[in-house]
Design an enzyme around this catalytic site. Structure first.
Site, PDB file in Angstrom:
ATOM      1  N   TRP A  95       1.034  -9.937  11.424  1.00 43.84           N
ATOM      2  CA  TRP A  95       1.752  -8.923  10.652  1.00 43.84           C
ATOM      3  C   TRP A  95       0.927  -7.647  10.539  1.00 43.84           C
ATOM      4  O   TRP A  95      -0.294  -7.688  10.393  1.00 43.84           O
ATOM      5  CB  TRP A  95       2.036  -9.464   9.254  1.00 43.84           C
ATOM      6  CG  TRP A  95       2.460  -8.420   8.262  1.00 43.84           C
ATOM      7  CD1 TRP A  95       1.651  -7.586   7.534  1.00 43.84           C
ATOM      8  CD2 TRP A  95       3.805  -8.081   7.898  1.00 43.84           C
ATOM      9  NE1 TRP A  95       2.407  -6.754   6.736  1.00 43.84           N
ATOM     10  CE2 TRP A  95       3.725  -7.033   6.941  1.00 43.84           C
ATOM     11  CE3 TRP A  95       5.056  -8.557   8.278  1.00 43.84           C
ATOM     12  CZ2 TRP A  95       4.861  -6.465   6.365  1.00 43.84           C
ATOM     13  CZ3 TRP A  95       6.184  -7.988   7.700  1.00 43.84           C
ATOM     14  CH2 TRP A  95       6.085  -6.966   6.756  1.00 43.84           C
ATOM     15  N   MET A  96       1.610  -6.475  10.538  1.00 44.36           N
ATOM     16  CA  MET A  96       0.963  -5.190  10.277  1.00 44.36           C
ATOM     17  C   MET A  96       1.875  -4.325   9.437  1.00 44.36           C
ATOM     18  O   MET A  96       3.069  -4.245   9.699  1.00 44.36           O
ATOM     19  CB  MET A  96       0.638  -4.465  11.590  1.00 44.36           C
ATOM     20  CG  MET A  96      -0.002  -3.076  11.386  1.00 44.36           C
ATOM     21  SD  MET A  96      -0.388  -2.237  12.936  1.00 44.36           S
ATOM     22  CE  MET A  96       1.265  -1.739  13.473  1.00 44.36           C
ATOM     23  N   ASN A  97       1.304  -3.655   8.400  1.00 47.26           N
ATOM     24  CA  ASN A  97       2.044  -2.596   7.733  1.00 47.26           C
ATOM     25  C   ASN A  97       1.159  -1.360   7.576  1.00 47.26           C
ATOM     26  O   ASN A  97       0.737  -0.802   8.595  1.00 47.26           O
ATOM     27  CB  ASN A  97       2.721  -3.053   6.435  1.00 47.26           C
ATOM     28  CG  ASN A  97       1.820  -3.625   5.381  1.00 47.26           C
ATOM     29  OD1 ASN A  97       1.250  -4.695   5.548  1.00 47.26           O
ATOM     30  ND2 ASN A  97       1.691  -2.945   4.251  1.00 47.26           N
ATOM     31  N   ASP A  98       0.834  -0.896   6.398  1.00 54.06           N
ATOM     32  CA  ASP A  98       0.243   0.425   6.196  1.00 54.06           C
ATOM     33  C   ASP A  98      -0.973   0.726   7.066  1.00 54.06           C
ATOM     34  O   ASP A  98      -1.869  -0.110   7.197  1.00 54.06           O
ATOM     35  CB  ASP A  98      -0.222   0.570   4.743  1.00 54.06           C
ATOM     36  CG  ASP A  98       0.871   0.326   3.740  1.00 54.06           C
ATOM     37  OD1 ASP A  98       2.048   0.233   4.126  1.00 54.06           O
ATOM     38  OD2 ASP A  98       0.540   0.217   2.547  1.00 54.06           O
ATOM     39  N   GLN A 101      -3.118  -2.698   7.360  1.00 54.75           N
ATOM     40  CA  GLN A 101      -2.793  -3.916   6.622  1.00 54.75           C
ATOM     41  C   GLN A 101      -2.379  -4.998   7.611  1.00 54.75           C
ATOM     42  O   GLN A 101      -1.524  -4.772   8.467  1.00 54.75           O
ATOM     43  CB  GLN A 101      -1.666  -3.636   5.632  1.00 54.75           C
ATOM     44  CG  GLN A 101      -2.071  -2.798   4.448  1.00 54.75           C
ATOM     45  CD  GLN A 101      -2.953  -3.570   3.497  1.00 54.75           C
ATOM     46  OE1 GLN A 101      -2.481  -4.288   2.622  1.00 54.75           O
ATOM     47  NE2 GLN A 101      -4.264  -3.449   3.652  1.00 54.75           N
ATOM     48  N   SER A 144      -4.378  -1.650   0.812  1.00 54.75           N
ATOM     49  CA  SER A 144      -4.593  -0.390   1.521  1.00 54.75           C
ATOM     50  C   SER A 144      -5.725   0.448   0.930  1.00 54.75           C
ATOM     51  O   SER A 144      -6.102   0.291  -0.229  1.00 54.75           O
ATOM     52  CB  SER A 144      -3.305   0.428   1.528  1.00 54.75           C
ATOM     53  OG  SER A 144      -2.308  -0.238   2.262  1.00 54.75           O
ATOM     54  N   ARG A 158      -3.421   1.099  -6.979  1.00 53.22           N
ATOM     55  CA  ARG A 158      -3.847   0.736  -5.635  1.00 53.22           C
ATOM     56  C   ARG A 158      -3.856   1.921  -4.661  1.00 53.22           C
ATOM     57  O   ARG A 158      -3.508   3.037  -5.007  1.00 53.22           O
ATOM     58  CB  ARG A 158      -2.941  -0.357  -5.080  1.00 53.22           C
ATOM     59  CG  ARG A 158      -1.450  -0.040  -5.042  1.00 53.22           C
ATOM     60  CD  ARG A 158      -0.704  -1.208  -4.391  1.00 53.22           C
ATOM     61  NE  ARG A 158       0.746  -1.035  -4.354  1.00 53.22           N
ATOM     62  CZ  ARG A 158       1.589  -1.635  -5.166  1.00 53.22           C
ATOM     63  NH1 ARG A 158       1.141  -2.422  -6.132  1.00 53.22           N
ATOM     64  NH2 ARG A 158       2.902  -1.452  -5.031  1.00 53.22           N
ATOM     65  N   ASP A 159      -4.292   1.617  -3.441  1.00 59.57           N
ATOM     66  CA  ASP A 159      -4.253   2.520  -2.283  1.00 59.57           C
ATOM     67  C   ASP A 159      -5.193   3.714  -2.447  1.00 59.57           C
ATOM     68  O   ASP A 159      -4.771   4.869  -2.350  1.00 59.57           O
ATOM     69  CB  ASP A 159      -2.835   3.014  -2.008  1.00 59.57           C
ATOM     70  CG  ASP A 159      -1.818   1.889  -1.931  1.00 59.57           C
ATOM     71  OD1 ASP A 159      -2.229   0.750  -1.691  1.00 59.57           O
ATOM     72  OD2 ASP A 159      -0.615   2.156  -2.107  1.00 59.57           O
ATOM     73  N   TRP A 209      10.591  -1.220   4.056  1.00 52.12           N
ATOM     74  CA  TRP A 209      10.460  -2.444   3.266  1.00 52.12           C
ATOM     75  C   TRP A 209      11.788  -3.161   3.026  1.00 52.12           C
ATOM     76  O   TRP A 209      11.792  -4.337   2.644  1.00 52.12           O
ATOM     77  CB  TRP A 209       9.780  -2.142   1.936  1.00 52.12           C
ATOM     78  CG  TRP A 209       8.288  -2.056   2.055  1.00 52.12           C
ATOM     79  CD1 TRP A 209       7.495  -0.973   1.805  1.00 52.12           C
ATOM     80  CD2 TRP A 209       7.405  -3.110   2.452  1.00 52.12           C
ATOM     81  NE1 TRP A 209       6.173  -1.282   2.037  1.00 52.12           N
ATOM     82  CE2 TRP A 209       6.090  -2.590   2.432  1.00 52.12           C
ATOM     83  CE3 TRP A 209       7.591  -4.433   2.835  1.00 52.12           C
ATOM     84  CZ2 TRP A 209       4.969  -3.351   2.767  1.00 52.12           C
ATOM     85  CZ3 TRP A 209       6.475  -5.197   3.179  1.00 52.12           C
ATOM     86  CH2 TRP A 209       5.186  -4.657   3.136  1.00 52.12           C
TER      87      TRP A 209
END
Length: 439
Positions: free
Chosen positions: A17-20, A36, A77, A137-138, A277
């Site tokens: 899996w990959m996101n940000d 991510q 992130s 976060r982030d 999302w």
């Protein structure tokens, strides 16, 4: 090539899996993309930081996983910077749960060597404790030259908090921005970024990027931006609070981040996660799940609607897409001249129904309609909506379409309008032609 919908010239992980995008940084001429990542599944599981590197922002080499969960939690992130002594510092959110099962998020520091292959966790972590927020976060860290200190942006619910430091370890709260400004949905603001750009008149204008999850211009998650001033303490919006500005009007452009370059740059380069999302966990891939957008270089322009951010793909990306002979991947450039009421349709993948329709609505305005059919198993994937924009004063509209086995990035009006959308055509290796027709 291991997947029907794996792109040729956009980055995707070999597996998992990959996101940000995280920790984007250029060191010694090498571009580093962290992201991510769950290396063990194609679901959003325990977050790690994946890592890839490139010398041209087009061809990426995936590296070993950089950050792994610790006793403080999984690795959400964050960002990366190069300190004055040349050391590389990574910042991320450690995510865990309280005994009551609620989210708990703190900011952590990791020291890296210049090759970004060796990582040492800061013993004093967390460097920023949670002040009692569910969403905290982030962390995006930037260098603010006028005040001679580092500034950290943190997503705090539906606002952005600013913190200051001179040593990257001790942080002091400065201010917050967001309440009553821009678009607010039912979900949090995420993945902030702050970069200075030079306006056509020579003034420095700060651009604050904010991920909106959900409730963006297009259904689902998206990336808005604000223009204003930042004095090292607080961000001031130059537009009316209700003004909404969007870095991309498509469904699949989220968590946009710029690359840190020591000494700064007059053309900040940004990348985003090309998904949404609302359906990211449902995309029909097997070995991997998640794609990054192409890089884009940002600049400020005076448009008929006022000062705005425009973007262009770097020359290397344009050349790579223009010269490739890989099936399902290419670039198409168009100059469109329409009279009021005329339309031009763009049909991709050899299909029957158009995917985009450009219409000149008045002498000074145009509309770019984007349509996408439903895909079995993907809730809320189909759409049909339009983007209103200022028709170029010279009368001709430029359109560039990047197509990569289903991922489409359309730029228009000299980079003022971008629409990034995923498609899952029956045969992504079929000729990816553009059929244009006035009517």
């Amino acid at each position: 090539m291991t997947e029907k919908y794996r792109p040729n010239l956009h980055f995707s992980p070999c597996a998992g899996w990959m996101n940000d995008p995280n920790g984007l940084i250029r060191v010694d001429g090498v571009w580093h993309l962290f992201f991510q990542h769950d290396p063990n599944s194609i679901s959003h599981g325990p977050m790690h930081w994946g890592h890839a590197s490139s010398t041209d922002l087009v061809h990426w080499a995936e590296q070993p996983v950089a950050l792994h969960p610790t006793e403080l939690g999984t690795c959400y992130s964050g960002s990366a910077v190069e300190a004055a002594d040349g050391e590389i510092k990574l910042f991320y959110t450690a995510h865990s749960h309280t005994p009551e099962g609620e989210d708990h998020q703190v900011q952590c520091l990791v020291h890296a060597d210049r090759s970004l292959r060796s990582y040492a966790v800061e013993p004093a972590n967390p460097v920023v404790a949670n002040p009692g927020l569910v969403v905290f976060r982030d962390p995006k860290v930037i260098w603010h030259e006028p005040t001679g200190r580092w500034v950290m942006l943190i997503a705090e619910g539906q606002s952005i908090g600013f913190y200051g430091s001179t040593d990257l370890k001790s942080w002091t709260y400065l201010s917050s921005f967001g309440d009553g400004h821009g678009r607010h949905g039912c979900g949090p603001w995420e993945c902030p970024d702050l970069v200075p750009l030079t306006a056509p008149n020579g003034d420095t204008v700060w651009v604050l990027l904010v991920g909106l999850n959900t409730g963006s211009y297009a259904p689902g998650s998206g990336t808005q931006y604000f223009l204003g001033q930042f004095d090292g303490m607080a961000f001031g919006n130059a537009n009316l609070p209700e003004t909404e500005l969007w870095l991309d009007y498509g469904r699949d452009y989220y968590a946009a981040q710029t690359f840190f370059e020591r000494g700064g740059t007059d053309k900040p380069t940004v990348m985003a996660w090309a998904s949404n999302w609302l359906y990211a966990r449902q995309t029909p891939t097997e070995a991997f799940r998640g794609i990054m957008s192409l890089p884009r270089e940002l600049r400020l322009v005076e448009s008929p609607d006022g000062l705005r951010v425009a973007a262009h793909a770097p020359l290397a990306a344009r050349q790579a897409f223009g010269a490739t002979d890989r099936r399902g991947t290419g670039r198409f450039d168009h100059i469109v001249t329409l009279t009021v009421g005329e339309e031009l349709t763009i049909t991709l993948f050899g299909e029957d129904q158009p995917h985009f329709i450009v219409r000149r609505t008045t002498i000074r305005r145009g509309a770019l309609r984007t349509m996408r059919a439903a895909v079995p198993g993907m809730d809320q994937f189909a759409h049909d909506y339009a983007v209103d924009f200022a028709w170029p004063e010279r009368g001709a509209l430029d359109i560039t379409v990047f197509i990569d086995r289903g991922l489409v990035e359309l730029g228009a009006a000299d980079g003022l309008v971008w629409i990034t959308n995923l498609f899952f055509p029956a045969d992504p290796e079929a000729e990816a032609r553009v059929d244009s027709m006035k009517r």
